[in-house]
Motif scaffolding. Structure first.
Motif: not given
Length: 176
Positions: A11-23
């Protein structure tokens, strides 16, 4: 995300930035919880890559979105279930895709079910079912079913040569 165990709900509690691939290599649910996952990178398999045998479920307690400026947002060889939220790719229709159901062999392809939410663009070389929600663009070489509760603005039907091992490749079924 990396610490998630099989069948966990993140459960996200804040925004998230993805900088590399999420497998995604196991069954995981991401509850956007009104937050945003922003992707700042491009990868040929997608910024979020669902591997064969894994399931990614997108849930939304209070809305939320997954966005990218370009490229593939979710690349799928497993199963993706979207129960809500917004998944948006960039503006280039030739390269920017919200969900891409890959096809490799007759037994190795992505399956996506949209039960709600808004998805900008789907490239389907696997099996896709749109039960409810809104999809702006679909490019279909696989097998696709759309129910009467779904809203799809534009559909391109291909001849199925990109997914030769899938029964009903290149077809669209409208169901109640």
């Amino acid at each position: 995300f990396a610490a998630a165990q099989a069948n966990d709900t993140i459960t996200l509690l804040a925004g998230v930035t993805i900088n590399s691939r999420l497998d995604i290599a196991q069954n995981v649910t991401i509850d956007l919880n009104g937050q945003t996952i922003a992707e700042t990178m491009e990868d040929q398999f997608g910024a979020i890559y669902v591997k064969k045998g894994a399931t990614l479920t997108i849930a939304t307690t209070n809305g939320g979105e997954i966005i990218t400026d370009g490229g593939i947002v979710i690349g799928n060889y497993g199963t993706v279930i979207v129960n809500g939220g917004t998944i948006t790719a960039g503006d280039n229709e030739a390269t920017d895709v919200s969900i891409y159901n890959f096809y490799y062999q007759p037994t190795w392809y992505g399956t996506t079910t949209i039960n709600g939410g808004t998805v900008a663009r789907i490239w389907n070389c696997g099996v896709a079912t749109i039960v409810d929600g809104e999809v702006t663009d679909v490019d279909n070489s696989g097998a696709m079913t759309i129910t009467e509760d779904a809203e799809v603005a534009n559909i391109i039907l291909r001849d199925g040569t990109d997914a030769p091992g899938i029964e009903g490749a290149g077809t669209l079924t409208a169901a109640e």
